[in-house]
Design a protein around this motif. Structure first.
Motif, PDB file in Angstrom:
ATOM      1  N   GLN A  39       0.808  -1.220   0.000  1.00 26.79           N
ATOM      2  CA  GLN A  39       0.000   0.000   0.000  1.00 26.79           C
ATOM      3  C   GLN A  39       0.838   1.266   0.000  1.00 26.79           C
ATOM      4  O   GLN A  39       0.423   2.294  -0.543  1.00 26.79           O
ATOM      5  CB  GLN A  39      -0.957  -0.003   1.194  1.00 26.79           C
ATOM      6  N   SER A  40       2.025   1.216   0.575  1.00 23.06           N
ATOM      7  CA  SER A  40       2.858   2.421   0.653  1.00 23.06           C
ATOM      8  C   SER A  40       3.981   2.449  -0.380  1.00 23.06           C
ATOM      9  O   SER A  40       4.730   3.420  -0.449  1.00 23.06           O
ATOM     10  CB  SER A  40       3.477   2.539   2.058  1.00 23.06           C
ATOM     11  N   TYR A  41       4.086   1.414  -1.196  1.00 20.55           N
ATOM     12  CA  TYR A  41       5.239   1.240  -2.078  1.00 20.55           C
ATOM     13  C   TYR A  41       5.420   2.418  -3.036  1.00 20.55           C
ATOM     14  O   TYR A  41       6.516   2.951  -3.179  1.00 20.55           O
ATOM     15  CB  TYR A  41       5.074  -0.060  -2.866  1.00 20.55           C
ATOM     16  N   ASP A  42       4.352   2.835  -3.695  1.00 20.32           N
ATOM     17  CA  ASP A  42       4.481   3.904  -4.694  1.00 20.32           C
ATOM     18  C   ASP A  42       4.874   5.229  -4.057  1.00 20.32           C
ATOM     19  O   ASP A  42       5.805   5.908  -4.511  1.00 20.32           O
ATOM     20  CB  ASP A  42       3.173   4.081  -5.458  1.00 20.32           C
ATOM     21  N   ALA A  43       4.161   5.615  -2.995  1.00 23.87           N
ATOM     22  CA  ALA A  43       4.414   6.913  -2.375  1.00 23.87           C
ATOM     23  C   ALA A  43       5.690   6.912  -1.550  1.00 23.87           C
ATOM     24  O   ALA A  43       6.413   7.913  -1.509  1.00 23.87           O
ATOM     25  CB  ALA A  43       3.221   7.301  -1.500  1.00 23.87           C
ATOM     26  N   ASP A  44       5.973   5.789  -0.887  1.00 22.35           N
ATOM     27  CA  ASP A  44       7.130   5.729   0.004  1.00 22.35           C
ATOM     28  C   ASP A  44       8.413   5.433  -0.761  1.00 22.35           C
ATOM     29  O   ASP A  44       9.336   6.242  -0.799  1.00 22.35           O
ATOM     30  CB  ASP A  44       6.889   4.658   1.068  1.00 22.35           C
ATOM     31  N   ALA A  47       8.425   7.022  -5.157  1.00 24.78           N
ATOM     32  CA  ALA A  47       8.550   8.483  -5.201  1.00 24.78           C
ATOM     33  C   ALA A  47       9.752   8.943  -4.389  1.00 24.78           C
ATOM     34  O   ALA A  47      10.514   9.814  -4.821  1.00 24.78           O
ATOM     35  CB  ALA A  47       7.271   9.129  -4.689  1.00 24.78           C
ATOM     36  N   GLY A  48       9.939   8.356  -3.212  1.00 18.08           N
ATOM     37  CA  GLY A  48      11.026   8.792  -2.334  1.00 18.08           C
ATOM     38  C   GLY A  48      12.401   8.530  -2.903  1.00 18.08           C
ATOM     39  O   GLY A  48      13.343   9.285  -2.637  1.00 18.08           O
ATOM     40  N   ASP A  50      12.922   8.267  -6.268  1.00 19.65           N
ATOM     41  CA  ASP A  50      12.933   8.659  -7.682  1.00 19.65           C
ATOM     42  C   ASP A  50      13.270   7.435  -8.535  1.00 19.65           C
ATOM     43  O   ASP A  50      14.234   7.412  -9.306  1.00 19.65           O
ATOM     44  CB  ASP A  50      13.942   9.786  -7.925  1.00 19.65           C
ATOM     45  N   THR A  78       3.365  -3.083  -8.213  1.00 14.10           N
ATOM     46  CA  THR A  78       2.196  -2.202  -8.160  1.00 14.10           C
ATOM     47  C   THR A  78       1.829  -1.620  -9.519  1.00 14.10           C
ATOM     48  O   THR A  78       0.976  -0.741  -9.604  1.00 14.10           O
ATOM     49  CB  THR A  78       2.431  -1.051  -7.175  1.00 14.10           C
ATOM     50  N   GLN A 106      -2.782  -3.934  -5.678  1.00 14.19           N
ATOM     51  CA  GLN A 106      -2.439  -2.536  -5.960  1.00 14.19           C
ATOM     52  C   GLN A 106      -2.334  -2.291  -7.458  1.00 14.19           C
ATOM     53  O   GLN A 106      -2.814  -1.278  -7.979  1.00 14.19           O
ATOM     54  CB  GLN A 106      -1.118  -2.176  -5.274  1.00 14.19           C
ATOM     55  N   LYS A 110      -5.194   0.134 -10.550  1.00 11.34           N
ATOM     56  CA  LYS A 110      -4.849   1.216 -11.480  1.00 11.34           C
ATOM     57  C   LYS A 110      -5.544   1.089 -12.831  1.00 11.34           C
ATOM     58  O   LYS A 110      -5.460   1.996 -13.659  1.00 11.34           O
ATOM     59  CB  LYS A 110      -3.333   1.260 -11.672  1.00 11.34           C
TER      60      LYS A 110
END
Length: 221
Positions: A39-44, A47-48, A50, A78, A106, A110
Motif C-alpha cells: 500500500q505504501s510502495y508507490d508513495a514511500d 517516489a522517495g 525517484d 504495483t 495494488q 490502477k
C-alpha cells in the motif's frame, strides 16, 4: 519451508526498505515483505527514491519494436512498468504476473491490466502466447535469478520482444551471461546500463543511490 524468520528485526516498528528486499530468502519471505509494503510502495519507495527503472525498461521495450499483441509484465509489483508503457503510448493488452497478492491488488486498482496472474516465475508459467515480455526490478538481490529465463521464453510466441532489467551487481554473481548464451532460442541480444534511481535517492538511501541495472533486450527466434 515452514516458518522462516522475517528478514528485518522489530517488524511491527520498522518499515520495509531496500535492505529488507535484498535480504529475502525464498517465496515466503517475498510474500511477507510485500504484503506489508504494497500500500505504501508507490508513495514511500518509488517516489522517495525517484525510482526510474520501470520507465527505463518501458522505453527500451518500445525502442526494440515489439510486434502487436499482448504483453506480460513479470514481477509487475504495483504496476509501475505498465504505467510507464501506457504513458509512452503503448496501447496493447498487458497482463500482470506477480507472486504477491497484495502487490497484484495494488496493480489491479490502477486499471492498466487485462488480467492479474499470481505465479512463481521460477516455475513453469500457467500462461503463454505473448508477443512481448517485460520485467523491472525482479531480477535482483534476494528475488529471481537466471533460472527463470526458460520459463519466460516458453510463455512467448516466436518473434516476441523481451526487455528485462537485471541488477548489475548480480549479473556476474548469479551467472546471467552464461544463462543467456545457453538459451539458444533468442536473437538481437543487447544490453545497456542505466541508473536505477534519480537524485532524490542520495538523501533517502545513499548506500543504494548509485545502483545500476542492465536492461537486456532480445527476441525469441
Amino acid at each position: 519451508m515452514d516458518s522462516w524468520a522475517l528478514p528485518w528485526p522489530n517488524h511491527a516498528m520498522q518499515p520495509p526498505d531496500l535492505s529488507n528486499a535484498y535480504a529475502l530468502n525464498g517465496a515466503e519471505d517475498c510474500q511477507r515483505l510485500y504484503a506489508d509494503w504494497a500500500q505504501s510502495y508507490d508513495a514511500d519507495f518509488a517516489a522517495g527514491m525517484d525510482y526510474r527503472l520501470p520507465a527505463e525498461t518501458a522505453g527500451a521495450f518500445l525502442r526494440a519494436g515489439p510486434p502487436a499483441g499482448p504483453v506480460l509484465d513479470v514481477g509487475a509489483g504495483t504496476g509501475l512498468l505498465a504505467a510507464a508503457l501506457c504513458a509512452m503510448g503503448h496501447d496493447r493488452a498487458i497482463d500482470a504476473l506477480d507472486l504477491s497478492d497484495a502487490m497484484l491488488a495494488q496493480a489491479g486498482s490502477k486499471g492498466l491490466y487485462r488480467r492479474l496472474i499470481k505465479a512463481d516465475v521460477t516455475q513453469p508459467l500457467p500462461v503463454c502466447g505473448y508477443t512481448g515480455i517485460v520485467s523491472s526490478g525482479t531480477f535482483t538481490h534476494g528475488h529471481v535469478g537466471p533460472e527463470a529465463l526458460p520459463n519466460l521464453i516458453a510463455a512467448a510466441l516466436p518473434g516476441a520482444v523481451f526487455a528485462l532489467s537485471i541488477n548489475a551487481a548480480v549479473w556476474d554473481a548469479l551467472g546471467f551471461d552464461p544463462a543467456f548464451r545457453a538459451l539458444g532460442t533468442i536473437t538481437d541480444l543487447d544490453r545497456s546500463e542505466v541508473a536505477i534511481y534519480g537524485q532524490a535517492a542520495q538523501a533517502r538511501d545513499p548506500a543504494h543511490a548509485t545502483d545500476t541495472a542492465l536492461i537486456v533486450t532480445f527476441r525469441k527466434s
